[in-house]
Design a protein around this motif. Structure first.
Motif, PDB file in Angstrom:
ATOM      1  N   HIS A 403       0.862  -1.192   0.000  1.00 23.02           N
ATOM      2  CA  HIS A 403       0.000   0.000   0.000  1.00 23.02           C
ATOM      3  C   HIS A 403       0.902   1.248   0.000  1.00 23.02           C
ATOM      4  N   PRO A 404       1.524   1.532  -1.164  1.00 26.59           N
ATOM      5  CA  PRO A 404       2.565   2.574  -1.187  1.00 26.59           C
ATOM      6  C   PRO A 404       2.082   3.943  -0.707  1.00 26.59           C
ATOM      7  N   GLU A 405       0.794   4.262  -0.909  1.00 28.30           N
ATOM      8  CA  GLU A 405       0.346   5.612  -0.512  1.00 28.30           C
ATOM      9  C   GLU A 405      -0.228   5.637   0.904  1.00 28.30           C
ATOM     10  N   PHE A 406       0.034   4.554   1.682  1.00 26.34           N
ATOM     11  CA  PHE A 406      -0.528   4.506   3.043  1.00 26.34           C
ATOM     12  C   PHE A 406      -0.040   5.679   3.895  1.00 26.34           C
ATOM     13  N   LYS A 407      -1.020   6.298   4.607  1.00 22.03           N
ATOM     14  CA  LYS A 407      -0.662   7.363   5.554  1.00 22.03           C
ATOM     15  C   LYS A 407      -1.413   7.111   6.850  1.00 22.03           C
ATOM     16  N   MET A 408      -0.809   7.458   7.973  1.00 20.63           N
ATOM     17  CA  MET A 408      -1.519   7.326   9.249  1.00 20.63           C
ATOM     18  C   MET A 408      -2.771   8.190   9.184  1.00 20.63           C
ATOM     19  N   PRO A 409      -3.926   7.670   9.638  1.00 21.89           N
ATOM     20  CA  PRO A 409      -5.149   8.484   9.597  1.00 21.89           C
ATOM     21  C   PRO A 409      -5.025   9.708  10.506  1.00 21.89           C
ATOM     22  N   GLU A 410      -5.644  10.779  10.066  1.00 20.08           N
ATOM     23  CA  GLU A 410      -5.623  12.004  10.886  1.00 20.08           C
ATOM     24  C   GLU A 410      -6.605  11.874  12.037  1.00 20.08           C
ATOM     25  N   ARG A 411      -6.198  12.369  13.199  1.00 15.12           N
ATOM     26  CA  ARG A 411      -7.114  12.384  14.350  1.00 15.12           C
ATOM     27  C   ARG A 411      -7.574  13.802  14.592  1.00 15.12           C
ATOM     28  N   PRO A 412      -8.774  14.065  15.092  1.00 13.54           N
ATOM     29  CA  PRO A 412      -9.806  13.066  15.345  1.00 13.54           C
ATOM     30  C   PRO A 412     -10.446  12.572  14.048  1.00 13.54           C
ATOM     31  N   PHE A 413     -10.980  11.339  14.081  1.00  6.31           N
ATOM     32  CA  PHE A 413     -11.719  10.832  12.929  1.00  6.31           C
ATOM     33  C   PHE A 413     -12.956  11.706  12.736  1.00  6.31           C
ATOM     34  N   LEU A 414     -13.391  11.775  11.489  1.00  2.00           N
ATOM     35  CA  LEU A 414     -14.608  12.544  11.217  1.00  2.00           C
ATOM     36  C   LEU A 414     -15.791  11.890  11.936  1.00  2.00           C
ATOM     37  N   ARG A 415     -16.548  12.689  12.701  1.00  2.99           N
ATOM     38  CA  ARG A 415     -17.772  12.184  13.330  1.00  2.99           C
ATOM     39  C   ARG A 415     -18.949  12.617  12.465  1.00  2.99           C
ATOM     40  N   MET A 416     -19.797  11.696  12.094  1.00  6.45           N
ATOM     41  CA  MET A 416     -20.928  12.017  11.227  1.00  6.45           C
ATOM     42  C   MET A 416     -22.134  11.238  11.740  1.00  6.45           C
ATOM     43  N   ARG A 417     -23.241  11.943  11.981  1.00  8.84           N
ATOM     44  CA  ARG A 417     -24.436  11.223  12.433  1.00  8.84           C
ATOM     45  C   ARG A 417     -25.091  10.555  11.229  1.00  8.84           C
ATOM     46  N   TYR A 418     -25.806   9.474  11.502  1.00  6.70           N
ATOM     47  CA  TYR A 418     -26.513   8.756  10.434  1.00  6.70           C
ATOM     48  C   TYR A 418     -27.383   9.731   9.625  1.00  6.70           C
ATOM     49  N   SER A 419     -28.094  10.633  10.329  1.00  9.87           N
ATOM     50  CA  SER A 419     -29.012  11.550   9.622  1.00  9.87           C
ATOM     51  C   SER A 419     -28.217  12.479   8.690  1.00  9.87           C
ATOM     52  N   GLU A 420     -26.997  12.850   9.104  1.00  7.77           N
ATOM     53  CA  GLU A 420     -26.152  13.684   8.228  1.00  7.77           C
ATOM     54  C   GLU A 420     -25.695  12.887   7.005  1.00  7.77           C
ATOM     55  N   ALA A 421     -25.445  11.582   7.221  1.00  5.17           N
ATOM     56  CA  ALA A 421     -25.023  10.734   6.093  1.00  5.17           C
ATOM     57  C   ALA A 421     -26.154  10.628   5.073  1.00  5.17           C
ATOM     58  N   ILE A 422     -27.386  10.511   5.574  1.00  3.24           N
ATOM     59  CA  ILE A 422     -28.536  10.438   4.651  1.00  3.24           C
ATOM     60  C   ILE A 422     -28.588  11.729   3.821  1.00  3.24           C
ATOM     61  N   ASP A 423     -28.433  12.890   4.500  1.00  7.06           N
ATOM     62  CA  ASP A 423     -28.450  14.179   3.769  1.00  7.06           C
ATOM     63  C   ASP A 423     -27.316  14.212   2.742  1.00  7.06           C
ATOM     64  N   TRP A 424     -26.134  13.733   3.151  1.00  4.09           N
ATOM     65  CA  TRP A 424     -24.960  13.740   2.259  1.00  4.09           C
ATOM     66  C   TRP A 424     -25.243  12.901   1.012  1.00  4.09           C
ATOM     67  N   LEU A 425     -25.824  11.718   1.207  1.00  2.27           N
ATOM     68  CA  LEU A 425     -26.115  10.818   0.072  1.00  2.27           C
ATOM     69  C   LEU A 425     -27.131  11.472  -0.873  1.00  2.27           C
ATOM     70  N   VAL A 426     -28.126  12.150  -0.293  1.00  3.78           N
ATOM     71  CA  VAL A 426     -29.141  12.824  -1.135  1.00  3.78           C
ATOM     72  C   VAL A 426     -28.458  13.932  -1.938  1.00  3.78           C
ATOM     73  N   GLU A 427     -27.648  14.744  -1.227  1.00  7.76           N
ATOM     74  CA  GLU A 427     -26.958  15.858  -1.924  1.00  7.76           C
ATOM     75  C   GLU A 427     -26.050  15.365  -3.046  1.00  7.76           C
ATOM     76  N   HIS A 428     -25.436  14.183  -2.848  1.00  7.68           N
ATOM     77  CA  HIS A 428     -24.506  13.672  -3.859  1.00  7.68           C
ATOM     78  C   HIS A 428     -25.174  12.722  -4.845  1.00  7.68           C
ATOM     79  N   ASN A 429     -26.519  12.723  -4.839  1.00  3.81           N
ATOM     80  CA  ASN A 429     -27.292  11.900  -5.792  1.00  3.81           C
ATOM     81  C   ASN A 429     -26.893  10.428  -5.760  1.00  3.81           C
TER      82      ASN A 429
END
Ligand code: 4AD
Length: 577
Positions: A403-429
């Motif tokens: 995995h040549p482009e592997f990078k340590m994940p940035e902290r803090p991880f993104l926190r996203m509520r389920y309801s925000e994910a639903i909105d995100w999916l709708v916005e991104h069709n």
């Protein structure tokens, strides 16, 4: 004497030596006739205009024999000349090949007479493994240019090539690779001349740094003074390179997993897996968590009846465990925070690249915590496991190779509520696509399917803690959020390329609330007395999670499927080898 005449009938003739070329036994082509008799005889030919012999027709009375046309005769002569040339070339090659075979046999017969012996006057050889982190090698001064240091190595032939009088072998021992050079008589023995890949060997010699500008694993090479073949590997059609190669299809590679595992990619993934599993153990120990080993044979379900593997158990029915979670919860009062790394089993009928029927499940349970504590702990464990894993230089190199482009994940991880994910999916069709229904935009309450989840994770391209799922789409034991009773205190951790790798939540700790949940899910609580009692005898707010080790590895080692992240994968349709 009458000029000899041969007959060619394109419809009923035959080009075989048994034909005589007479009127009653004609050839099929003029080319064959010329090849057999030369071009001086007279050739008479005939054929039906349509090319088909009319049914019931008498060949002899069908058409008139006519002298072969000039152009056809020229073509036939050409054909015969080409054919003879080709036959002569083949004959030449045959002679050449049999001469080569005889020469080779002579060389091999001579080679059989060469017997090599260990020179007992040389210094004693020290046994080392083939990586440069091997403690014995470090003692030798990093295994570099230690003139006169004689070592003994064992391994299998990964690659071999001849260069003039010398032979270069790359030996592999599961710890690393070593370039070995055989010179002089050593390169001329029968064993050397017939060396096959994967043969196992013992080699003794002097370790030296590779010359300036040359490359070899760990910058060193072994100049052999003696070797033995321990087990000669099959050659010819049965050679390993004929059984598994880059072009072999995935199903065959899995049938031959015992051989595929010797490949560089598969062995690196398995070695990283060992390091990651070890890192989980050490990180949990740093956190003073205790390891337990819950049963695999159970009579309760955790994650829904649809994926339970049932089996006869004496006179009763039992299941293979889907998760050790409920058992871990029961350990909290006596052992404090606990974890386990055990197999979980799911009778998944799906053939996706992230579902296995048997997988390694890293599960933990923490006592007296809040939901935020759970998320922070999870983020710490995942990042610390990566740190510990990468702290070993060999493992780090393997991860970067895979995995040549592997990078340590940035902290803090993104926190996203389920309801925000639903909105995100709708916005991104990104629509929901349910079987037998037209695609439509997501709405609150929908289970986010694997494809949509992965698209979202890949676009956001960083780890996501997706939280607060509706109760209806999650397991019975997840408590409602005090501020929004539509949703639960639950979390999935999503990683780019794979999607969900962790599922966790707080656990219902109120007895009545849990009983109501069993009722809602139509699960008989009787079999769960040992779990519900927990709420009767000193209950506590607690939570935990399960991480799929193969999914974590698929992300870390950038593997397309979890099937390549376990030793012998089991999934719908495969339970071998
Ligand atoms: O989300 P799941 O089903 O959660 C549980 O089993 C909880 N009881 C765990 C707990 O809280 N102690 O599974 C947890 C993780 C998933 O996120 C996934 O990584 C992995 O287990 N997993 C699978 N991995 C491979 N193949 C499958 N069929 C898997 N099912 C789940």
């Amino acid at each position: 004497m009458a000029e000899p005449t041969f007959y060619i009938d394109e419809d009923v003739g035959e080009d075989t030596p048994s034909q005589q070329g007479t009127e009653s036994s004609p050839y099929k082509t003029l080319g064959f006739a010329v090849l057999t008799h030369g071009d001086s005889p007279k050739f008479l030919a005939r054929k039906s205009t349509s090319g088909d012999v009319p049914e019931g027709s008498d060949a002899a009375t069908r058409l008139e024999w006519k002298p072969a046309a000039k152009a056809a005769l020229k073509k036939a002569k050409n054909y015969a000349a080409q054919y003879q040339k080709k036959a002569a070339r083949e004959q030449e090659l045959l002679v050449q090949r049999s001469k080569e075979d005889a020469d080779r046999k002579k060389v091999l017969d001579e080679a059989k007479k060469i017997v090599i012996e260990e020179d007992k006057s040389l210094p004693k050889a020290i046994r080392i493994k083939l990586d440069n982190t091997d403690p014995e090698t470090i003692k030798l001064g990093d295994g570099k240019d230690v003139k006169g240091t004689r070592v003994r190595i064992f391994g299998r032939v990964h690659r071999e090539r001849r260069q003039k009088e010398n032979m270069f072998i790359t030996l592999r021992d599961g710890y690393g690779f070593m370039q070995v050079i055989l010179t002089g008589q050593l390169a001329k023995t029968y064993d050397a001349l017939t060396l096959t890949r994967e043969s196992s060997m013992e080699i003794l010699g002097e370790l030296r740094a590779v010359p300036e500008g040359a490359h070899a694993p760990n910058g060193r090479e072994l100049h052999a003074d003696y070797y033995k073949i321990v087990g000669k590997a099959a050659g010819g059609d049965d050679a390993i390179t004929n059984r598994v190669s880059k072009d072999t299809d995935h199903a065959t590679l899995l049938d031959l997993r015992h051989l595929t595992l010797r490949g560089e990619t598969a062995s690196k993934v398995m070695i990283v897996r060992d390091a990651v599993e070890f890192a989980f153990n050490s990180v949990y120990k740093e956190l003073r968590m205790r390891k337990v080993s819950p049963p695999a044979l159970v009579q309760t379900q955790v994650e829904g009846g649809a994926t339970l593997f049932g089996l006869p158990y004496y006179n009763e029915t039992a299941y293979l465990t889907q998760s050790s979670q409920l058992y871990l919860e029961t350990c909290l009062p006596s052992m404090g925070d606990v974890f386990c790394i055990e197999k979980s089993f799911r009778a998944e009928k799906s053939l996706t690249r992230r579902h296995l029927a048997e997988y390694a499940h890293v599960e933990a349970e923490l006592d007296f915590i809040t939901f935020d504590d759970l998320l922070e702990h999870l983020e710490h464990v995942m990042c610390r496991v990566l740190e510990v894993t990468l702290s070993d230089p060999t493992t780090k190199q393997y991860i970067l190779d895979l995995h040549p482009e592997f990078k340590m994940p940035e902290r803090p991880f993104l926190r996203m509520r389920y309801s925000e994910a639903i909105d995100w999916l709708v916005e991104h069709n990104i629509d929901i696509e349910e079987e037998g229904e037209a695609p439509r935009p997501h709405k609150f309450g929908d289970d986010i399917a694997e494809a949509a989840e992965r698209k979202m994770t890949d676009i956001i391209n960083r780890p996501i803690f997706l939280t607060h799922f509706p109760a209806e789409i999650k397991a019975f034991y997840m408590p409602k959020d005090k501020d929004d009773p539509r949703v639960t205190e639950s979390v999935d951790c999503l990683m780019p390329g794979v999607g969900e790798i962790v599922g966790g939540s707080m656990r219902m700790w109120d007895y009545d609330e849990l009983m109501a949940a069993f009722d809602r899910e139509k699960i008989d609580p009787a079999a769960y007395y040992w779990y519900t009692d927990q709420r009767k005898y000193g209950t506590s707010p607690h939570g935990g999670y399960g991480l799929g080790l193969e999914r974590f590895l698929a992300w870390l080692c950038k593997q397309h499927t979890v099937r390549d992240c376990c030793l012998y994968p089991r999934y719908f349709g495969r339970c071998k080898p």
